[in-house]
Design an enzyme around this catalytic site. Structure first.
Site, PDB file in Angstrom:
ATOM      1  N   SER B  33      51.659  84.174 -30.763  1.00  0.00           N
ATOM      2  CA  SER B  33      52.326  83.082 -30.036  1.00  0.00           C
ATOM      3  C   SER B  33      53.387  83.627 -29.089  1.00  0.00           C
ATOM      4  CB  SER B  33      52.989  82.115 -31.014  1.00  0.00           C
ATOM      5  OG  SER B  33      52.047  81.601 -31.926  1.00  0.00           O
ATOM      6  N   ASP B 146      51.694  74.391 -26.257  1.00  0.00           N
ATOM      7  CA  ASP B 146      50.791  73.291 -25.905  1.00  0.00           C
ATOM      8  C   ASP B 146      50.556  72.374 -27.101  1.00  0.00           C
ATOM      9  OD1 ASP B 146      49.425  75.449 -27.043  1.00  0.00           O
ATOM     10  OD2 ASP B 146      47.621  75.194 -25.831  1.00  0.00           O
ATOM     11  N   ARG B 309      81.577  47.452 -36.744  1.00  0.00           N
ATOM     12  CA  ARG B 309      80.830  47.925 -35.573  1.00  0.00           C
ATOM     13  C   ARG B 309      81.604  47.633 -34.293  1.00  0.00           C
ATOM     14  NH1 ARG B 309      76.816  43.509 -33.689  1.00  0.00           N
ATOM     15  NH2 ARG B 309      77.386  41.749 -35.001  1.00  0.00           N
ATOM     16  N   GLU B 357      64.832  57.166 -30.145  1.00  0.00           N
ATOM     17  CA  GLU B 357      65.947  57.683 -30.925  1.00  0.00           C
ATOM     18  C   GLU B 357      65.889  59.185 -31.137  1.00  0.00           C
ATOM     19  OE1 GLU B 357      63.983  55.147 -31.737  1.00  0.00           O
ATOM     20  OE2 GLU B 357      65.298  53.396 -31.551  1.00  0.00           O
ATOM     21  N   HIS B 407      74.724  47.898 -38.464  1.00  0.00           N
ATOM     22  CA  HIS B 407      73.800  46.963 -39.111  1.00  0.00           C
ATOM     23  C   HIS B 407      73.242  47.521 -40.413  1.00  0.00           C
ATOM     24  CE1 HIS B 407      74.192  45.354 -35.116  1.00  0.00           C
ATOM     25  NE2 HIS B 407      73.606  44.235 -35.474  1.00  0.00           N
ATOM     26  N   GLN B 419      65.106  45.946 -40.231  1.00  0.00           N
ATOM     27  CA  GLN B 419      66.348  46.193 -39.497  1.00  0.00           C
ATOM     28  C   GLN B 419      67.505  46.602 -40.420  1.00  0.00           C
ATOM     29  OE1 GLN B 419      65.703  45.360 -35.938  1.00  0.00           O
ATOM     30  NE2 GLN B 419      63.736  45.284 -36.995  1.00  0.00           N
ATOM     31  N   ARG B 465      77.390  44.903 -39.892  1.00  0.00           N
ATOM     32  CA  ARG B 465      77.200  43.811 -38.941  1.00  0.00           C
ATOM     33  C   ARG B 465      78.224  42.685 -39.113  1.00  0.00           C
ATOM     34  NH1 ARG B 465      74.199  38.994 -38.864  1.00  0.00           N
ATOM     35  NH2 ARG B 465      73.704  38.331 -36.753  1.00  0.00           N
TER      36      ARG B 465
END
Lengths: 609, 609
Positions: B33, B146, B309, B357, B407, B419, B465
């Protein structure tokens, strides 16, 4: 008799009304994200999809996966209008309702939980693969948001679907221009999405997503078995149909107010009094291979040196022979995880997912919904890549989904920390309802592979790179939730709890201490979750001192699982990885991180004073 | 004076020789490699890159990120030949060597640890963004495999780089056709990669990756500030230069044998006796904004209702005013995490990473290496998406990297399990060296944001939250590794350990029990890791009974952290999430999962009998 365009358009308006009303009643939710895709959903449910409203099993029918899960209200509305559910749409998001804020399998029509974006297409690809391989008809449709298309996992699934010629797969991207906190990256640049899908090997069509006729035409392009998957890039408006919502920023995840505001919105939708009866539409039944409840009998010799990862491969192949539902999927590590052994049974039972672990887990979940018993494997450290998918897979309550992580811990040696899984037990244990298994030798590995195939839900098996000695006879059983007490006496001064690669070290420590007249109990905690509380508690009470030893972070793994049970009964010394490891020989690293017999002996001596 | 092509070609052969020799000596590693990218590395280190071999800081120079980390031996070889390191190349992979199996910052030339594929481009994009915004020169080069290009995170980074016009970024894809366990998805179809990069908004060039002149020409295309990022798709052969290795399957991660096999391989490389002196090449110095050690003073009123928050957003903006290095990055949740408040200081200090993310965390890591104090935020549950990146970020030993998850837990209510973060504390705690903070009110939130900015390495802040009441005065301090004992007496019958949203519940439970004549101690465990062992142990010994209560899985979080300290001293009842939650009102869910004052009171009563 096909439904006419005007009816489908009016049904879209009715679905919008339901979404406005149900979210207004709930006081939360995402009506505007539903309104952008109302024509798409109307055309799918009332025209394109073969669907039997009486049967949520998904067999012999088309399947719909709502990848943009925050649009759940329109899924519930469509199911209700199609006669598939009886639930009160106004119960949306209530604790006593299956109509959750994002789709979960509390509704039988939801095959995979969604709401973390970028996952639906992966699961849909798994379903499409299963249908295609088994020669079963049915298209798999999945609806994505445009903001969602920023998730890399979408492109992992896209390349997978094109590579495997999943012409039975159709992705619709609802390009409504607005994300949660502002415009999306490409806003209404539908050509950008089209070019991407094409560069990933898909057929793609750009349409006005509010034009029912155009949508019908676009859907007709796909569905060719062995052809290219089809992406429909639909230009839409968030909040479409209501003047004060349409294409307006600041309306994401916000319902209109009950009363005047709702009335005003609904009034703009016009006549929504229609009903459309959905006649059962199914494909001729084609049976898939039955999954079965496979049993295995190990064939090892005591003292034989076999890596548990290799024993996994051997067991997987035996399992595949015993059960037609067993399939393996791997992320270009099949020669290291030994999943490639299943190819000896049939090359078709092994899916190369290439280096894209999120999609690998998503595909495995999709396979599960099609009746497979999928085993998804890679280096355990790279399963961290798929943690969000693993979490969502657990919420999807799969019949079977087995994840296998090899090369766990510092005992891999020279490759260094990037290749060592030190967090996998913590991440898997934290998932509600997950089962976590960790064999120490080839016999327990094979038995636990068998157990995994027969355990409902999400199961994780952790395997080891170096060879370990076979310590169990082939007749030994390893029930989930139990443990093996390998050494015990009435005068044990301490209990050592080990698992996997540290079991041989614990046995060595026992022998060393025995020579010095100190008896210890040794427990092989092969079932890390659920944990054998009874045996651990008894040991805690009888020996009052415990040493745990794990090739894993001391946080969230075996040590803390034991401490949680033993607290109040025994002092617990936890041996495990506390500092970032480095490259080196396995033995050097085991020693440096205090995972050897020597370290166990020292810890026991310190504990018993 | 530029080096001629023949010299660069011969240097490539010499680098190949080093890789063959060092891996043969180590008995493991990935020589083939390395051999595919020898010309690429030769051209970069000995011609294209501005590099000062005496200064690994990366300032005023170009930067190289080896995204395909398994090619580490060629990085070490190039650094050695360039005079940048003195380490013995034959010490590769030894426990006492900084030349690890995959790049880690044990070598000062490694800015970000690599070896989990698909991450280098994200970090490089962060570096490029920082250089571009600060008006500092320098190109950021990153070399990918690749096989690696299958990772979705590569495409997240690609779209980010194009969106932000990072013309100072250059990705080279070493298309050597072979992965670990077989051919890659697209083998030598370089056009497939080119089309993708172009569809993601990049300039792209396909070249023969073994043609030094072609590579030089391709590199010259890029580097235009504000222009398109450049992808060089290099067609290469794995094992290039040695007949029995070149383009052969079965040679991934496998060294040649010392002795005859090595000699035969080296002989094929020809004359490798040359040396090339690398003169220091630097850009004129341009200073970046200094990071500083910011301090904050909260300005809340006792009893005020503020979500942590939101307090995070307020603190972030204050921090940004106090320190020019502070930047925020968010995944299209800035109006929910409140990271958007930093825009009030300067819109340029907020990076919209869209819904991707993994790349968000990778970019944040790259920003950190450029002297920033990055705060990366999204819903806590979506940080699970980036777990592999978070793990690798910790191994990169960043000066500063703060992750903020909002949250958290079932207390978010109606949105449902997708969530809710229930695993974030477990996943963050499991990472060696990470700091985990969890404020319960606005004052502690602001203080912990300040602490995070002043704590080296990876820091996680968990926010909530719903609004919670301010219980601390503005003068209170919250040192990392300590806790707050909120209620205590000499006759405490039990200790309740809470954090975040459960602190108010614990205080309520205290008052309820006090009315019944039962005194309890209440500890706010705002520093979840490192944990305040002294205070917990003292409480365990003094009260002998403990109840932990956390809006998180009972596995791997606060309960087990406490049990690990208290084992042997106190019985511990752990309240936390044990079953998959569902949609509902926050209060209903807190009650269902036994996180309320009522549940705490019941648990205490049961414990004290």
């Amino acid at each position: 008799m096909p439904v006419d365009n005007a009816t489908l358009a009016r049904m879209a308006q009715k679905l919008r009304r339901h979404c406005l009303e149900s979210t207004a009643e709930a006081g939360s939710g995402h009506p505007t994200s539903c309104m952008s895709c109302a024509e798409i959903v109307s055309v799918l449910f009332f025209d394109v999809m073969k669907l039997d409203p009486a049967d949520p099993s998904g067999k012999d029918q088309d399947v719909f996966v709502l990848s943009k899960g925050h649009a759940a209200p329109i899924l519930w509305a469509a199911l209700k209008e199609a006669g598939a559910i009886k639930d009160d749409l106004l119960s949306l998001r209530r604790y006593d309702s299956p109509l959750e804020g994002h789709p979960t399998p509390r509704s039988p029509w939801v095959r995979v939980a969604t709401g973390s974006l970028g996952q639906g297409l992966c699961a849909a690809a798994g379903m499409a693969w299963a249908r295609s391989k088994d020669g079963r008809p049915g298209r798999i449709f999945t609806l994505l948001g445009d903001g969602e298309a920023a998730e890399g996992s979408v492109w992992e699934a896209a390349q997978f679907a094109a590579y495997y010629d999943l012409g039975n797969l159709c992705a619709i991207v609802d390009v409504n221009r607005l994300g949660q906190s502002g415009p999306t990256m490409y806003q209404h640049d539908t050509a950008a999405y089209e070019a991407r899908f094409r560069s990933f090997g898909w057929d793609a069509a750009v349409v006005d997503g509010h034009d029912v006729a155009a949508l019908r035409e676009a859907f007709a392009r796909g569905g060719k078995d062995g052809g290219k998957p089809l992406a429909i890039v639909a230009r839409t408006f968030k909040g479409k149909g209501v003047s004060f919502l349409q294409d307006k920023d600041g309306w994401h995840g916000k319902p209109v107010k009950k009363g005047e505001e709702l009335q005003k919105a609904v009034a703009e939708l016009g006549d929504t009094s229609l009903t459309v009866r959905v006649e059962p539409r199914r494909y001729p039944s084609v049976s898939a291979p039955a999954a079965g409840s496979p049993t295995l009998t190990p064939a090892y010799t005591l003292g034989q040196e076999v890596a548990t990862r290799e024993a996994y491969g051997t067991a997987l192949a035996k399992l595949a022979r015993a059960s037609a539902g067993v399939v393996a999927i791997d992320g270009d590590t099949k020669n290291s995880t030994f999943s490639e052994r299943i190819k000896e049974v049939s090359p078709d039972r092994h899916i190369e997912a290439y280096i894209a672990e999120q999609n690998m887990v998503g595909v495995a979940l999709g396979l599960s919904t099609e009746g497979k018993i999928p085993f998804a494997s890679t280096f355990a450290c790279f399963l961290t890549r798929a943690y969000d998918f693993i979490r969502m897979a657990a919420y999807s309550k799969p019949a079977h989904l087995v994840l296998v992580g090899s090369h766990a811990g510092v005992s891999i040696g020279e490759d260094g920390p990037s290749q060592m899984a030190l967090e996998d037990l913590a991440m898997m244990r934290a998932i509600t309802g997950a089962t976590v298994l960790y064999p120490s030798d080839a016999v327990s590995a094979e038995r636990l592979v068998e157990a995994a195939a027969n355990t409902p839900g999400l199961v994780y098996i952790r395997t080891t790179r170096p060879k370990t000695r076979v310590i169990y006879s082939n007749e030994e059983y390893f029930p989930v939730g139990q443990s093996k007490t390998l050494r015990a006496s009435a005068r044990d001064a301490a209990t050592v709890v080990a698992a996997g690669i540290t079991v041989p070290e614990a046995l060595l420590a026992h022998d060393t201490l025995a020579k010095e007249g100190v008896a210890i109990r040794v427990i092989d905690l092969y079932s890390v979750k659920p944990v054998d509380e009874a045996t651990l508690r008894k040991a805690a009470m009888e020996t009052r001192r415990m040493v745990t030893v794990e090739d894993h972070s001391v946080c969230g793994g075996i040590g803390e699982a034991v401490a949680a049970v033993a607290a109040g009964e025994a002092k617990v010394t936890m041996l495990g990885v506390r500092e970032t490891p480095r490259s080196g020989k396995p033995g050097e690293l085991m020693k440096a991180h205090r995972l050897t017999a020597e370290a166990i002996v020292a810890a026991v001596k310190q504990l018993i004073g």
